[in-house]
Design an enzyme around this catalytic site. Sequence first.
Site, PDB file in Angstrom:
ATOM      1  N   LYS A  90     -51.091 115.179  45.430  1.00  0.00           N
ATOM      2  CA  LYS A  90     -51.400 113.759  45.173  1.00  0.00           C
ATOM      3  C   LYS A  90     -50.528 112.819  46.006  1.00  0.00           C
ATOM      4  CE  LYS A  90     -51.813 112.981  40.784  1.00  0.00           C
ATOM      5  NZ  LYS A  90     -51.484 112.652  39.362  1.00  0.00           N
ATOM      6  N   LYS A 130     -43.004 118.005  37.907  1.00  0.00           N
ATOM      7  CA  LYS A 130     -43.538 117.586  36.603  1.00  0.00           C
ATOM      8  C   LYS A 130     -42.643 118.119  35.508  1.00  0.00           C
ATOM      9  CE  LYS A 130     -47.389 115.548  35.023  1.00  0.00           C
ATOM     10  NZ  LYS A 130     -48.260 114.641  35.788  1.00  0.00           N
ATOM     11  N   GLY A 160     -61.065 109.800  26.564  1.00  0.00           N
ATOM     12  CA  GLY A 160     -59.633 109.486  26.489  1.00  0.00           C
ATOM     13  C   GLY A 160     -59.461 107.991  26.342  1.00  0.00           C
TER      14      GLY A 160
HETATM   15  N1  GLU Z   1     -47.926 111.013  35.388  1.00  0.00           N
HETATM   16  C1  GLU Z   1     -48.584 110.306  36.425  1.00  0.00           C
HETATM   17  C2  GLU Z   1     -49.433 111.247  37.258  1.00  0.00           C
HETATM   18  O1  GLU Z   1     -49.822 112.306  36.808  1.00  0.00           O
HETATM   19  C3  GLU Z   1     -47.636 109.440  37.259  1.00  0.00           C
HETATM   20  C4  GLU Z   1     -46.513 110.158  37.905  1.00  0.00           C
HETATM   21  C5  GLU Z   1     -45.455 109.251  38.519  1.00  0.00           C
HETATM   22  O2  GLU Z   1     -45.577 108.043  38.453  1.00  0.00           O
HETATM   23  O3  GLU Z   1     -44.504 109.826  39.050  1.00  0.00           O
HETATM   24  O4  GLU Z   1     -49.811 110.934  38.349  1.00  0.00           O
END
Ligand code: GLU
Length: 470
Positions: A115, A127, A265
């Site tokens: 991403k 994560k 959701g």
């Molecule tokens: N938890 C969000 C995601 O899955 C944002 C992650 C972030 O801002 O670092 O993209």
Amino acid sequence: MMLRLKNFEKGWIMSANAFANAQKQLELAAKILLAHTKNAQEKQKLTQKLETLKNPNRILDVMLPVTMDDGSIRIFHGFRVQYNNNLGPYKGGIRYHQDVTLDEVKALAFWMTIKCAVAQIPYGGGKGGVIVDPKELSERELERLSRAYARAIADNIGAYKDVPAPDVNTNAAIMEWMTDELRIMNDELRIKVKENELRATFTGKPLNKGGSEGREEATGKGGLFVLLAALVKLGSSGQGLGSSNKNLNARRYTLNAPLTVAVQGFGNVGFNMAKFLHEQGFKVVAVSDSKGGIYVPEGLNPELTLQCKQKNGPPAGGLVGCYCVGTVCDLKKGKTISNPELLELPVDILVPAALENQITARNAGRIGAKLILEMANGPITPDADAILFKRGIGVIPDVLANSGGVTVSYFEWYQNLKNLHWSKEQVNKKLKKYMDKAFDGVWKTREKYKTDMRTAAFLFALEKIIKKVS
Ligand code: GLU
């Protein structure tokens, strides 16, 4: 490992191993990259480089002792997965959920790696996750748990090392507790960290504690920008992302025949997405939470629906009866549906914005939408992807569609480090620029390799990530 089929009728379906699915997605893209590499030596080198992405760089497995309000001590189990940092510090949220597993966190950390590369922000992927149902904790217990987690991973995070953020069931208040705990620890250990660097260790903080304008709704807003960009392409090229969704195009949308949407959701991402779509003139006909959904054929008002849900309150109630059209909620306007039913509604656009593995080989054949915008991480399994593709249903993948959240996290980090404060207008303008650029990159890659959008996004990201392997 097959797990968690509970709540099949009402709640989320979680039936497959997310990390195995993520690996399959990587394999599909890797195959195409390799097929485009003719030279045998280069092929071998590429294989070796791709191998480095099959597992995370580091896994932190932490035990978190927490004093509960009744004086007892409970030990919670958590993880931080630092997947890959070729493009910059590890980056990604922290999830609190009773069904968290290490494999799930590994998958989510891998998807963050892809991403961030798709979004073209200078980060790798990571994560965190804690196995806990936060609804069972008091506010004080939640704070103690969050502080314990920050302590447990403290040595391995930092503005230039690993930058956590909110994810499912975590929010700005939790980010602030964690930042504060790090500050306390640094003082105890006489470690000197500049205040702005300390703040840049977490993103998604409260506005008055170094958070960015627009961060909270950024994932939804980014999703809207990506969807609008896709609809323009679908309209102008006259062909869908799949093969048979020809009547879904921007022209129809602008001709004032609103496209219908179902959103699975109703947390931060789902609610904001529904709200922005409604404001843009889309007709949001269904929303749901983990207990079930509502279907309002006339099109519902998301903000009023949220107010109604909050008034109904837990444990009973929730969305039931919140059939809010225009400015009133009227029992005659809608009906309750289950989550599996919501996914199969005959709408133009389906937005899964909850958890992984919602659309699998079991229900992919019955999906009624023409286009799916993945706002959750990993809601469609690879088996389901293949079925949807065959059926001509377009999928805008998570690693592109929901990258607005981490993009504004990057803006927050940047503002912290440079002591800047951007207005909401500035943030949204920059967000649009980044999302358009990400969409464009993926779209062009899709055309270059003649593949689906998910594989294109992976190819676009992989080209950048493996370039950094020397
Ligand atoms: N938890 C969000 C995601 O899955 C944002 C992650 C972030 O801002 O670092 O993209």
